[in-house]
Design an enzyme around this catalytic site. Structure first.
Site, PDB file in Angstrom:
ATOM      1  N   CYS A   1     -10.857  -9.021  53.139  1.00 49.86           N
ATOM      2  CA  CYS A   1     -12.046  -8.680  52.352  1.00 49.86           C
ATOM      3  C   CYS A   1     -11.742  -7.701  51.223  1.00 49.86           C
ATOM      4  CB  CYS A   1     -13.129  -8.118  53.258  1.00 49.86           C
ATOM      5  SG  CYS A   1     -13.616  -9.291  54.531  1.00 49.86           S
TER       6      CYS A   1
ATOM      7  N   HIS B   1     -19.420 -14.219  49.598  1.00 51.75           N
ATOM      8  CA  HIS B   1     -18.196 -13.432  49.733  1.00 51.75           C
ATOM      9  C   HIS B   1     -16.942 -14.288  49.700  1.00 51.75           C
ATOM     10  CE1 HIS B   1     -15.362 -10.451  50.725  1.00 51.75           C
ATOM     11  NE2 HIS B   1     -15.481 -10.448  52.041  1.00 51.75           N
TER      12      HIS B   1
END
Ligand SMILES: [Zn+2]
Lengths: 393, 137
Positions: free
Chosen positions: A83, A338
């Site tokens: 991430c 995302h």
């Protein structure tokens, strides 16, 4: 040791539409993000001397980028840091410039998450910790365990904490309505968010970000060169990256109400940027709102709110566009989805425009210092990136 | 025997602690303890990440532990789609031993409480597979 503060400048950025981009492959996304950045910086692809390419889900090696952009025979490093991959890609390009080995570098991240095994979120990654436990806990389950413990630790009733989550969801959706490149661009209500189907107790549908495809890019150079290119370049004030070395969720001392990696990254970044009171000195932030609980705890980890008090600031509207410290002004991961290694650069793209005064209907009155934060992994085992930006005096 | 028969989906071939599955079949949930520094590990580890010793011994996880946190999963990931809903829990036993796993379906979601006492026991799954779960102590 000399830090990164004021040694690197952003002179151009690009960002694609984020969403279900069935009609574009990841090379198309790289081209779209990179050429917007080239145009913004007023440079040609041949001016790029080195590149860093962040991707987890798309192909392999730096040659993916060389091929898409015809950047032949220049050094391209591939970065994967889950991430935090986008912000770490940017960090590496900045260090390249600061080291003096190149004058102009490209940082670019791209992912096609939607058509990669059905999206990373429901796909099980290889076990992080050689675990013999059944690995039936993707990210939403990891973060949900923090939400449950946070509720217990601070004595929240379920409905009351869900209302705080919903207020964060509503804020981000509202900001997303003003972001043309966002995946989701519509208002929601507190009631909708509170009553949405549960994905992993206590997190519901609107407490989670989407999964999307996207790419974002930055052109970085030295402040001296930046001055000759444009007046409104943006300076890098700090770049922090931490990795937790614990035994994942099984670290016996872990309390499930904070992210130690984020606390450490923020402390490093504040020191490098010379920030002593983040709540007062930071004007806007893009934080990693993969889930509502993550954004709530991040307010505390970054020192925006005292421990256990973030909900009071949410209720006071402190983090809305009208608040004293607006967070996720573009709608955040909640509205952009995302695509792992693209997210951090997309967040820098928003801060870059806020600091330039070019954020359109989302523009804040005061935006001199901005922060970007990403966190990924599993408890005890996270990595976290924090970056801080400012304007030239 | 190794981990090929463990769990709904087996992810590991960690040979050094493959006896874990043999013990499960004998009705015992086992963890390891570092002989050098005393640290306890579940999932079991033969190499100690704290003191880097490679000398560890098995012990059975007995008695009850306290539930620290949990989540009830409504959408299972790949390979677990048909299992949902199920509840994942984190449980603390004595001496810094923390175990992650599923809660028995016999416990209703409305009866789950942080701090409740649970024990860990082996369970047989379909197709001769084996795992463990937490039950009310
Ligand atoms: Zn040891």
């Amino acid at each position: 040791m000399e830090g990164i503060r004021d040694r690197v400048a952003i002179v151009g950025m690009g960002c694609t539409q984020f969403g279900e981009l069935w009609d574009k492959n990841h090379r198309d996304l790289l081209v779209d993000a990179a050429y917007e950045a080239f145009e913004d910086a007023g440079i040609e692809p041949k001016d790029i001397q080195m590149a860093w390419y962040g991707s987890r889900e798309s192909g392999f090696t730096g040659a993916q980028l060389a091929s898409a952009l015809k950047l032949e025979y220049i050094p391209i490093s591939r970065v994967e840091n889950f991430c935090a991959g986008g912000t770490d890609t940017f960090r590496n390009a900045c260090y390249g410039v600061a080291s003096g080995v190149c004058d102009i570098a490209l940082a670019i991240g791209a992912e096609k998450c939607k058509d990669h095994f059905g999206g990373f979120n429901m796909d099980i990654l290889e076990p992080f910790d050689r675990s013999m436990t059944e690995w039936d806990g993707p990210p939403v389950n990891q973060f949900a365990q923090l939400a449950t413990r946070y509720m217990y630790h601070y004595g929240w009733k379920y409905e009351d904490l869900k209302r705080i989550f919903a207020m964060i969801d509503v804020k981000n959706h509202h900001n997303g309505t003003m972001s043309p490149k966002a995946q989701f661009r519509r208002e929601i209500t507190v009631e909708q968010a509170m009553n949405a189907p549960i994905i992993s107790y206590p997190l519901g549908l609107f407490d989670a970000c989407g999964v999307s495809d996207g790419s974002a890019a930055a052109i970085v150079t030295t402040p001296e060169i930046a001055k000759s290119m444009r007046k409104d370049y943006i300076l890098v004030k700090a770049l922090a990256l931490t990795n937790g070395g614990g035994q994942a969720v099984l670290q016996p001392e872990y309390d499930f109400i904070h992210f130690p990696e984020a606390v450490a990254a923020a402390q490093h970044a504040y020191k490098e940027a010379g920030i002593t009171n983040p709540r007062q000195e930071i004007d806007c932030a893009e934080v990693h709102d993969c889930f509502a609980i993550t954004e709530l705890i991040t307010y505390e980890d970054l020192g925006f709110s005292p421990r256990g008090k973030a909900a009071e600031d949410v209720e006071a509207g402190s983090f809305t566009l009208e608040g004293d410290l607006p967070v996720n002004t573009d709608g955040g991961l909640k509205c952009f989805g995302h695509p792992l290694s693209a997210s951090g650069l997309r967040m820098i793209y928003e801060i870059y425009h806020q600091l330039q005064g070019k954020a359109g209907p989302r523009q804040l009155k005061k935006a001199d210092v901005g922060l970007v934060h990403n966190i990924g992994g599993i408890c005890g085992f996270f990595n976290c990136a924090v970056a801080i930006f400012g304007r030239p005096d | 025997m190794g981990f090929e028969s463990f769990g709904t989906v087996s992810f590991t071939a960690e040979a050094k602690v493959a006896d874990f599955v043999t013990y499960l079949e004998q009705g015992k949930v086992m963890a390891t303890q570092c002989k050098n520094c005393g640290a306890k590990y579940f999932p079991p580890q033969m190499d100690c990440p704290r003191c880097l010793s490679t000398d560890a011994e098995w012990f059975e996880v007995k008695g009850s532990g306290k539930l620290i946190t949990y989540t009830t999963v409504q959408y299972g990931p790949s390979g677990f789609e048909n299992d949902a809903p199920y509840t994942l829990v984190i449980v603390d036993f004595a001496d810094g031993l923390r175990i992650f796993g599923r809660l028995s379906r016999d416990i209703k979601e409305s009866d789950i409480k942080i701090g409740m006492d649970v024990k860990v026991v082996p369970v047989k799954l379909a197709d001769d597979r084996i795992s463990y779960e937490f039950q009310r102590a």
